[in-house]
Scaffold this motif. Structure first.
Motif, PDB file in Angstrom:
ATOM      1  N   PHE A  55       0.830  -1.210   0.000  1.00 19.43           N
ATOM      2  CA  PHE A  55       0.000   0.000   0.000  1.00 19.43           C
ATOM      3  C   PHE A  55       0.857   1.248   0.000  1.00 19.43           C
ATOM      4  N   TRP A  56       0.248   2.343  -0.443  1.00 19.44           N
ATOM      5  CA  TRP A  56       0.858   3.675  -0.443  1.00 19.44           C
ATOM      6  C   TRP A  56      -0.255   4.663  -0.764  1.00 19.44           C
ATOM      7  N   PHE A  57       0.111   5.889  -1.044  1.00 18.51           N
ATOM      8  CA  PHE A  57      -0.907   6.879  -1.384  1.00 18.51           C
ATOM      9  C   PHE A  57      -1.045   6.997  -2.893  1.00 18.51           C
ATOM     10  N   VAL A  58      -2.269   7.290  -3.336  1.00 15.43           N
ATOM     11  CA  VAL A  58      -2.487   7.519  -4.757  1.00 15.43           C
ATOM     12  C   VAL A  58      -3.296   8.799  -4.906  1.00 15.43           C
ATOM     13  N   GLN A  59      -3.353   9.281  -6.147  1.00 19.44           N
ATOM     14  CA  GLN A  59      -4.198  10.433  -6.412  1.00 19.44           C
ATOM     15  C   GLN A  59      -5.092  10.104  -7.593  1.00 19.44           C
TER      16      GLN A  59
ATOM     17  N   THR B  77      -7.980  17.914  -3.442  1.00 15.87           N
ATOM     18  CA  THR B  77      -6.674  18.411  -3.020  1.00 15.87           C
ATOM     19  C   THR B  77      -6.710  18.959  -1.599  1.00 15.87           C
ATOM     20  N   THR B  78      -7.901  19.236  -1.101  1.00 17.94           N
ATOM     21  CA  THR B  78      -7.944  19.841   0.224  1.00 17.94           C
ATOM     22  C   THR B  78      -8.234  18.824   1.323  1.00 17.94           C
ATOM     23  N   GLY B  79      -8.571  17.639   0.957  1.00 20.17           N
ATOM     24  CA  GLY B  79      -8.938  16.678   1.994  1.00 20.17           C
ATOM     25  C   GLY B  79      -7.812  15.723   2.284  1.00 20.17           C
ATOM     26  N   PRO B  80      -8.120  14.685   3.033  1.00 22.07           N
ATOM     27  CA  PRO B  80      -7.110  13.666   3.311  1.00 22.07           C
ATOM     28  C   PRO B  80      -6.763  12.902   2.044  1.00 22.07           C
ATOM     29  N   PRO B  81      -5.619  12.252   2.039  1.00 16.26           N
ATOM     30  CA  PRO B  81      -5.157  11.594   0.808  1.00 16.26           C
ATOM     31  C   PRO B  81      -5.930  10.313   0.547  1.00 16.26           C
ATOM     32  N   THR B  82      -5.825   9.854  -0.680  1.00 16.67           N
ATOM     33  CA  THR B  82      -6.440   8.588  -1.024  1.00 16.67           C
ATOM     34  C   THR B  82      -5.426   7.484  -0.785  1.00 16.67           C
ATOM     35  N   PHE B  83      -5.881   6.423  -0.263  1.00 20.36           N
ATOM     36  CA  PHE B  83      -5.068   5.298   0.161  1.00 20.36           C
ATOM     37  C   PHE B  83      -5.131   4.244  -0.936  1.00 20.36           C
TER      38      PHE B  83
ATOM     39  N   VAL C 215       0.682  18.880  -6.386  1.00 21.66           N
ATOM     40  CA  VAL C 215      -0.653  19.350  -6.033  1.00 21.66           C
ATOM     41  C   VAL C 215      -1.259  18.355  -5.078  1.00 21.66           C
ATOM     42  N   GLY C 216      -1.838  18.806  -4.012  1.00 25.12           N
ATOM     43  CA  GLY C 216      -2.529  17.861  -3.153  1.00 25.12           C
ATOM     44  C   GLY C 216      -1.938  17.807  -1.761  1.00 25.12           C
ATOM     45  N   PHE C 217      -2.387  16.829  -1.087  1.00 27.78           N
ATOM     46  CA  PHE C 217      -2.156  16.703   0.341  1.00 27.78           C
ATOM     47  C   PHE C 217      -0.682  16.740   0.723  1.00 27.78           C
ATOM     48  N   GLY C 218      -0.364  17.646   1.653  1.00 26.37           N
ATOM     49  CA  GLY C 218       0.940  17.637   2.301  1.00 26.37           C
ATOM     50  C   GLY C 218       2.119  17.704   1.367  1.00 26.37           C
TER      51      GLY C 218
END
Lengths: 244, 849
Positions: free
Chosen positions: B99-103, B114-120, B540-543
């Motif tokens: 697992f990791w983060f995706v957009q 882009t303003t919310g928590p990241p997608t997993f 662009v996006g979370f953190g």
């Protein structure tokens, strides 16, 4: 009576408070006239309607029936704003107590009605009154720094300062000791005799009424008698007769 | 006495109504915050405990470096370990997951959310156990190119089973077919974050895991406890890997989410606290006025034989009843507020299963206690004063203005303020030698005490300041204006007490404004000074999530570009403390990053070495040539020499390494920023166009020039400021209610006087004007004090942060605007009292006893 103008009066004035069992007929179709340049006293027992009559004449309260007028003006025909202006420009007041605004000094209290109207006072006239009353040295003091008698005299000066058509006084000497009271009443008489003012005073004190040119006796909301050139003794006698 | 108390209370219903409101709002916020966070906390608990069904033990790499900003990935678990685990006695099944983060890209081809928590992003174990994820619609992904999304995200973005979805993972966007919709436990997404699921081989491919796994999930044979299995596994697992029960993993994950909730709870409670603090001023003022107005009545009780203590008890009992009633109302209001928060949470992407709001006993008790205690404390002083009413006051008017000299006020107020300032200074500037007391709490307490101290002293200069504020009134507003001015000056204690509440609100508002302006100004200046590049590419996006390294590779080929410098960010620890590591290209970065070289040289960075910021080098006590120990998640402890010492605002963090060193020690390789210098003669526009031709394939990056960069940072600051403002506005609102309240009460006191003025000919409009402008003087007085304090606090805070480079900016225009707004607010606060004053029946008024 006909040689003098009528300054104010009531015709068939009726004032009822409350309803049903608790109904009070304060004024019962009273007819009375007050002449210009005269000092008139209104006397009567509690419940006779004397204070009510004064309040209605002054535009502070409204009638249930009949008419009350100052000069040619029927007070019943006036709106609140017009009544307010009437009180400001044409009527003077002296109450038994709490006549003065605590945050203003004596001079400011005297010129209060003019300040409310945004007008400049007639300085010569005001000076004359101040000197007649004899409070020139207290002009810059606040009410809390004046004695009871001085406060009432300032109130009287205020009532005169705007040169009203008529002055209403409600037990003006009621809270004063006899010498201060005498001083005040003497000044009021002088104002009528020397300065041509008109004063209508409600009082229960025969000695005070003795200063007036005429006394009107009230009972149960109507006039029950009058006396010209009253003295204290004659008034006392008359009251005994009325009560008898 | 009880009946007398209750009847007395009912007689003043209206007077106390506004007091009740202040407590209700404060208690409401306390309640709402607790109810919301409790409810959400339970939801998370249920969520995660539900996910362990079927899994008994999780095997994962040991994470050495965990900092406040997240963690760096350790080396993954090789497939060989999975085979070995399957052979262990007691293991029924073992599956690996990645697992990791995706957009995700939305229907317009732009990065979604882009303003919310990241997608997993994760692999979905293909066993028939009930796992964490449950299928809601469609089918599980079973082949490459297939993906399942959480239902909430799919709904939000308008995707249906069968659609094509583009996802950005570690490279350019890739297309997948949406084959199913899933949920997590009861919820449709993961506590506000969405997820994308792939089958194992696909997941390993897109996360570039090769034949490794991030975790291995193990199910035990019935009869074998998880703990037993953990022991057995620990003996055969490599040192870098650990086995833990699934239960403790679930608890860890829930705890992490709940920590975030805890911050939110504290945040709301702070504002509730401010509201209640402001409320105490109002309550105290109200009770003081009520006591003063009931002098005769209280004196009567005393004359009839009640002791001073009984009279105090009466007033306090009234206060207690008021406290209980308002707290009760506050509870109801708080539950409603929690509902609103829940709706907002769902609107921002969270998903709450049909959970009833959780109102715990603790919440009810705290809410009631807080409300009652605050009311009682506030009413304490006036209640005690009530006992000193002399019995003779029942018979005649006793002037109750105890001319206790103003000197007493200074004697009391000055030390209080000094103490508060001392606390604040300690909190801001002194390094506390002991744990347990947070500096922020000290500063907050100090500020509160300063407020109290100033409120105690302020009557001394009320006359002067109020007189000055009202100086133009006699001329501009004639007699009503003169009377308004006189009235504001005649009872300095009351004017000051009324204004005190607004003072607090405006001090905080000014503080926030000054801090925001200072941040903005500092950021602007830093960018001006250190922004040497023409264009910057960032994620662009979370953190500030990174982007594919191939972008910079492709850009290098462009003719319009003279040179570029890329950076990568990671977490490590240096000699026990956390370190934010930035990787730079040793040859180009000096041209584009604004860095001052203090000692050593950057050429040697390509040999494995580090360059430290001055402050960090001093902290560690090292110079060029010394060796420091860095601990990386992937490679463990490494000894690296210090090649250079530097300073400057051009780059984040305090530890620099070369890209090569970074590649050797970190797992994740994503560029965080690429700075670009264009060739001479190339305009920004044509440069941007050229860069866009490359980045068009990567929707997860943005191109900014200096102006864009500034604007983005400023808008972020403004967003936070707006949020704080809205919450502070609450306190200001309560303060304004306090002004309305006090005005109403003082009008009752001045009934006779107003009646006299009306009898003598003052019109209704003039009476309204008099009240209105008195209110304006009080409001402006409070605002002047508040803004002055706010400037003081703002300066102190900025001074404390000046080490980090914060500059002090005084937004004069905004502060004057606040002053003006306070005046307008004063007019609004006076509307009701002025109307009632003008409506006084003249006859009743002059006969008023």
């Amino acid at each position: 009576m006909t040689r003098k103008e009528v300054a104010a009066g009531a015709a068939g004035a009726v004032k009822i408070y409350g309803e049903g069992e608790a109904q009070v007929n304060a004024l019962n179709g009273i007819d009375v006239e007050f002449a210009s340049q005269e000092f008139t006293a209104i006397m009567g027992p509690s419940g006779s309607g004397k204070s009510t009559l004064l309040h209605c004449l002054a535009g502070l309260d409204s009638l249930t029936g009949g008419r009350v007028y100052i000069g040619d003006t029927d007070l019943g025909s006036l709106e609140d704003d017009e009544l307010t202006r009437l009180r400001r420009d044409q009527v003077g007041f002296v109450f038994q107590a709490y006549n003065l605004v605590p945050t203003l000094n004596a001079m400011e209290n005297i010129t209060l009605p003019m300040a409310i109207a945004g007008r400049k006072a007639d300085q010569a006239w005001v000076d004359r009154i101040i000197d007649t009353i004899g409070i020139r040295d207290r002009l810059h003091h606040r009410p809390s720094e004046l004695s009871g008698g001085e406060q009432q005299r300032v109130a009287a000066a205020r009532a005169l300062a705007s040169r009203p058509d008529i002055i209403f006084a409600d037990e003006p000497s009621g809270n004063l000791d006899s010498s201060s009271g005498a001083e005040l009443l003497g000044f009021m008489k002088e104002a009528v005799d020397q300065l041509g003012q008109t004063i209508v005073m409600v009082t229960h004190d025969p000695a005070a009424a003795g200063y007036a040119d005429r006394v009107v006796f009230l009972a149960d909301g109507v006039v029950v008698g009058e006396m010209l050139d009253p003295t204290r003794e004659r008034i006392l006698d008359h009251i005994k007769v009325l009560e008898g | 006495m009880w009946r007398a108390t209750v009847k007395g209370l009912l007689g003043h219903k209206l007077r106390l109504a506004l007091t009740v409101l202040a407590i209700t709002i404060g208690v409401g916020f306390v309640t709402g915050s607790f109810v919301f966070t409790d409810t959400l906390g339970s939801v998370f608990d249920d969520l995660f405990s539900g996910t362990t069904a079927g899994i008994d033990v999780t095997i994962r790499p040991i994470i050495e470096t965990e900092t406040d900003f997240g963690f760096s990935l350790p080396e993954k678990i090789p497939a060989a370990v999975l085979d070995e685990v399957r052979a262990v006695e007691g293991v029924e099944e073992a599956t690996g997951s990645v697992f990791w983060f995706v957009q995700l890209l939305d229907q317009n081809g732009e990065i979604a959310g882009t303003t919310g928590p990241p997608t997993f992003g994760a692999s979905w174990t293909d066993t028939n156990r009930p796992g964490a994820f449950s299928l809601r619609e469609g089918a599980r992904p079973a082949a490459d190119g297939q993906v399942a999304l959480d239902r909430k995200t799919a709904e939000r973005l308008g995707f249906e089973v069968g659609d094509t979805v583009q996802i950005v993972i570690l490279g350019p966007p890739e297309s997948f077919t949406l084959v199913g919709l899933a949920g997590f436990g009861e919820a449709d997404n993961l506590g506000g974050a969405g997820f994308a699921l792939f089958d194992i081989p696909t997941a390993q491919r897109v996360f570039r895991a090769g034949d490794t796994f991030d975790t291995i999930d193990v199910a035990a044979i019935p009869g074998v406890t998880p703990e037993t299995l953990v022991e057995r596994l620990q003996t055969m697992l490599p040192d870098s890997v650990e086995a833990v029960t699934a239960q403790s993993v679930a608890e860890e994950q829930a705890a992490a989410l709940k920590e975030g909730l805890g911050f939110f709870n504290t945040f709301l409670l702070v504002f509730a606290g401010i509201a209640l603090f402001v409320g105490t001023f109002i309550i105290q003022n109200t009770f003081r006025i009520i006591v003063a107005q009931r002098t005769r009545e209280l004196a009567l009780f005393r004359a009839l034989g009640a002791t001073g203590r009984q009279v105090t008890g009466m007033v306090l009992t009234e206060a207690a009843i008021v406290g209980v009633v308002s707290s009760g109302l506050g509870l109801l209001f708080g539950v409603a507020l929690a509902n609103v928060l829940a709706i907002a949470y769902e609107a921002f992407g969270g998903d709450l299963p049909e959970a009833a709001l959780e109102v715990r006993l603790r919440t009810v008790v705290v809410a009631l206690a807080v409300g009652v205690v605050v009311t009682l404390i506030s009413a304490l002083l006036p209640a005690r004063k009530a006992a000193s009413v002399p019995p003779v006051a029942a018979l005649r008017d006793v002037e109750s203005t105890t001319r206790r000299s103003m000197r007493t006020r200074v004697v009391a107020g000055a030390p209080i303020s000094a103490f508060g300032i001392a606390l604040g200074v300690i909190g801001l500037f002194v390094d506390l030698p002991f744990e347990g007391i947070s500096p922020i709490a000290l500063v907050g307490a100090g500020a509160a005490i300063v407020f109290i101290g100033v409120a105690v002293i302020s009557p001394i200069f009320t006359r002067t300041v109020a007189g000055a504020i009202g100086a133009p009134f006699p001329r501009l507003l004639a007699l009503p204006g003169a009377l308004a001015r006189e009235n504001s000056m005649r009872k300095p204690r009351r004017t000051a007490a009324t204004a005190a509440a607004l003072m607090i609100g405006l001090a905080l508002v000014s503080l926030a404004t000054i801090l925001a302006a200072s941040f903005r100004g500092t950021v602007r200046q830093v960018i001006d000074e250190s922004f040497r590049a023409d264009l910057v590419i960032s994620g662009v996006g979370f953190g500030g999530i990174g982007f594919s390294t191939s972008i910079a590779d492709e850009l290098e080929a462009l003719p319009e570009i003279d040179r570029l410098a890329r950076t990568r960010f990671g977490q490590a620890s240096i000699q026990e403390g956390p370190a934010f590591v930035s990787a730079v290209q040793t040859h180009t970065f000096l041209d584009l990053f604004s860095i001052d070289l203090i000692a050593g040289g950057f050429e040697d960075l390509s040999l494995p070495s580090v360059a430290l910021r001055t402050s960090r080098a001093e902290e560690l006590g090292v110079v060029v040539g010394d060796t420091v120990t860095l601990t990386f998640a992937r490679t463990g402890e490494q000894q690296l020499p210090v090649a250079a010492i530097w300073d400057g605002q051009g780059i984040q963090g305090s530890v620099l390494v070369s890209i090569e060193t970074f590649e050797a020690n970190f797992v994740e390789q994503l560029d965080s920023q690429v700075l670009i210098a264009l060739r001479d003669g190339v305009t920004i526009e044509s440069g941007r166009a050229a860069v866009e031709s490359v980045t068009v394939a990567y929707p997860n990056v943005q191109i900014q020039d200096q102006a864009d960069f500034k604007a983005q940072t400023e808008s972020q600051i403004n967003l936070i400021l707006s949020l704080i403002f809205v919450l502070l506005l609450l306190s200001v609102l309560i303060a304004l209610l306090g002004i309305t309240n006090t005005l109403s009460l003082s009008i009752i006191e001045r009934t006779r006087e107003i009646g006299l003025l009306r009898a003598v000919g003052m019109s209704r409009k003039q009476v309204r004007r008099m009240i209105r402008w008195e209110s304006v003087i009080i409001s402006v007085f409070g605002a002047v004090l508040g803004i002055a304090l706010g400037i003081l606090f703002g300066w102190a805070v900025v001074r404390a942060l000046s080490e980090q480079g914060l500059l002090f900016v005084l937004p004069g225009g905004q502060l004057i605007g606040a002053l003006f707004a306070a005046g307008v607010a004063g007019i609004v606060a006076a509307v009701l009292p002025a109307w009632r004053a003008s409506r006084l029946n003249v006859l009743d008024a002059i006969a008023y006893e």
